[in-house]
Design a protein around this motif. Structure first.
Motif, PDB file in Angstrom:
ATOM      1  N   PHE A 152       0.862   8.727  11.433  1.00 34.14           N
ATOM      2  CA  PHE A 152       0.457   9.253  10.123  1.00 34.14           C
ATOM      3  C   PHE A 152       0.153  10.739  10.264  1.00 34.14           C
TER       4      PHE A 152
ATOM      5  N   HIS B  42       0.852  -1.201   0.000  1.00 36.45           N
ATOM      6  CA  HIS B  42       0.000   0.000   0.000  1.00 36.45           C
ATOM      7  C   HIS B  42       0.880   1.241   0.000  1.00 36.45           C
TER       8      HIS B  42
ATOM      9  N   ASP C  25       0.825   5.238   1.884  1.00 33.91           N
ATOM     10  CA  ASP C  25       0.135   5.929   2.969  1.00 33.91           C
ATOM     11  C   ASP C  25      -0.627   7.123   2.397  1.00 33.91           C
TER      12      ASP C  25
ATOM     13  N   HIS D 292       4.736   0.141  -0.079  1.00 39.87           N
ATOM     14  CA  HIS D 292       5.533  -0.666   0.838  1.00 39.87           C
ATOM     15  C   HIS D 292       4.638  -1.732   1.445  1.00 39.87           C
TER      16      HIS D 292
HETATM   17 FE   LIG Z   1       2.277   2.274   5.444  1.00 37.54          FE
END
Ligand SMILES: [Fe+2]
Ligand SMILES: O=C(O)CCC(=O)C(=O)O
Length: 355
Positions: free
Chosen positions: A312, A226, A228, A283
């Protein structure tokens, strides 16, 4: 540390990973936080270059004490060791809130659009992880799901996480200052975009897993491929390993843990904001590779648990994110590739796709 660390001319950068055209540097952030203006500028340029190429870097001397990070890992491990019914009572309920406990198999990570069959296959082999999501603690109607009503350990968990949240928020601001300088913008350009701290602290636990699980299901991973979603992610890993970053050649390269560093990677919203000058790189987390001499031949049938902590970072939810000046237009070959969008709308859209 690793033998393959190659010293660059500038003492504040070394190369940690170099494989299949993927280069991930280790950058000494102390020289940004405490250096002369020219040190600061040099670090800002290195950080921005890393985001423009691999999208990933390791930051050392980042200002968050090692003892604090250890405390967070310990509190996280104690949290995941709680009885399942306690954790379930704190469950994640909505993308708008994005707070609470997520048990194994709950999150679906986004896949390349051309990979529908893979998506179907994924349902049969969900991520082998559980997470606890913690948001800004003062948002009306969106309370965190603290375990503080259970016992003193739960109260302690809340304190440790609130304090760590604040430290990571400051580090986000500083890294955005470095990116601003590196993109030829005023140092404090992003401050007003990130001062609310609309970020998300995710504790991750990848339980110990029988080695057979990976042998019998060749596609099984601990966390699927995926990218981020937000501005940047600060990722603290334990010593197990397993994080892999997709190289320009399409292979997955181990992003080996390096003690006392934080992995920082750019997210999709920052890539969009920068008109794709900055890369949000895919990643994943696989079963840990064997550590030579440590557990290559340990004879065990299981891979040990892995813990990581992802913070995040996002722009303030109410901010309108339009493509940055200087990334398109007169004298620049690139056109403006995206229309503007409010950060909150963008992130809720992305989180909704994972339900
Ligand atoms: Fe991630
Ligand atoms: O656990 C890790 O090292 C990576 C986790 C990750 O990439 C994520 O949660 O987005």
């Amino acid at each position: 540390m690793d033998d393959n660390l190659a010293q660059h001319a500038c003492h504040s950068i070394t190369t940690a990973i170099e494989k299949d055209d993927l280069v991930i540097p280790v950058i000494d952030f102390g020289a940004f936080l405490r250096g002369t203006p020219s040190d600061k500028h040099a670090v800002a340029v290195s950080i921005t270059n890393a985001f423009k190429t691999s999208g990933f870097l390791y930051l050392k001397d980042h200002g968050i004490p090692f003892s604090t990070v250890s405390q967070v890992f310990e509190a996280s491990a104690r949290f995941f060791a709680r009885p399942q019914d306690q954790k379930d009572s704190l469950c994640w309920t909505s993308p708008q809130s994005n707070r609470g406990y997520v048990k194994t198999g709950r999150e679906k990570l986004s896949l390349p659009e051309d990979n529908v069959d893979e998506d179907t296959a994924r349902l049969a082999r969900p991520d082998l992880k559980e997470t606890m999501e913690i948001g800004r603690d003062d948002v009306d109607g969106l309370p965190n799901r603290w375990p503080d009503h259970f016992d003193d350990e739960g109260k302690d968990f809340k304190k440790v996480m609130q304090s760590f949240f604040g430290m990571c928020k400051s580090l986000h601001t500083e890294v955005m200052r470095a990116i601003a300088l590196g993109m030829n913008l005023p140092e404090h350009y992003f401050d007003e975009f990130v001062d609310a701290g609309d970020n998300n602290l995710r504790l991750l636990h990848y339980p110990s897993v029988p080695k057979d699980v990976f042998k019998q299901n060749p596609g099984q991973v601990r966390a699927a491929e995926h990218s981020d979603y937000g501005s940047i992610t600060l990722l603290f890993q334990d010593r197990r390993g397993g994080l892999q970053v997709r190289s320009p050649k399409g292979t997955f390269v181990d992003a080996t843990p390096i003690a006392d560093t934080v992995v920082v990677n750019a997210g999709d919203l920052l890539a969009r904001w920068s008109n794709d000058i900055i890369k949000s790189t895919r990643h994943r987390v696989v079963e840990p590779p064997c550590i030579a001499g440590v557990d290559a031949d340990d004879g065990s049938d299981t891979y040990p648990a892995r813990y990581s902590i992802a913070y995040f970072c996002n722009p303030n939810m109410n901010k309108f994110i339009d493509v940055l000046p200087g990334t398109f237009g007169e004298g620049i070959s690139q056109k403006k590739k995206y229309s503007g969008i409010t950060a909150g709308d963008y992130l809720v859209q992305r989180l909704t796709a994972t339900i």
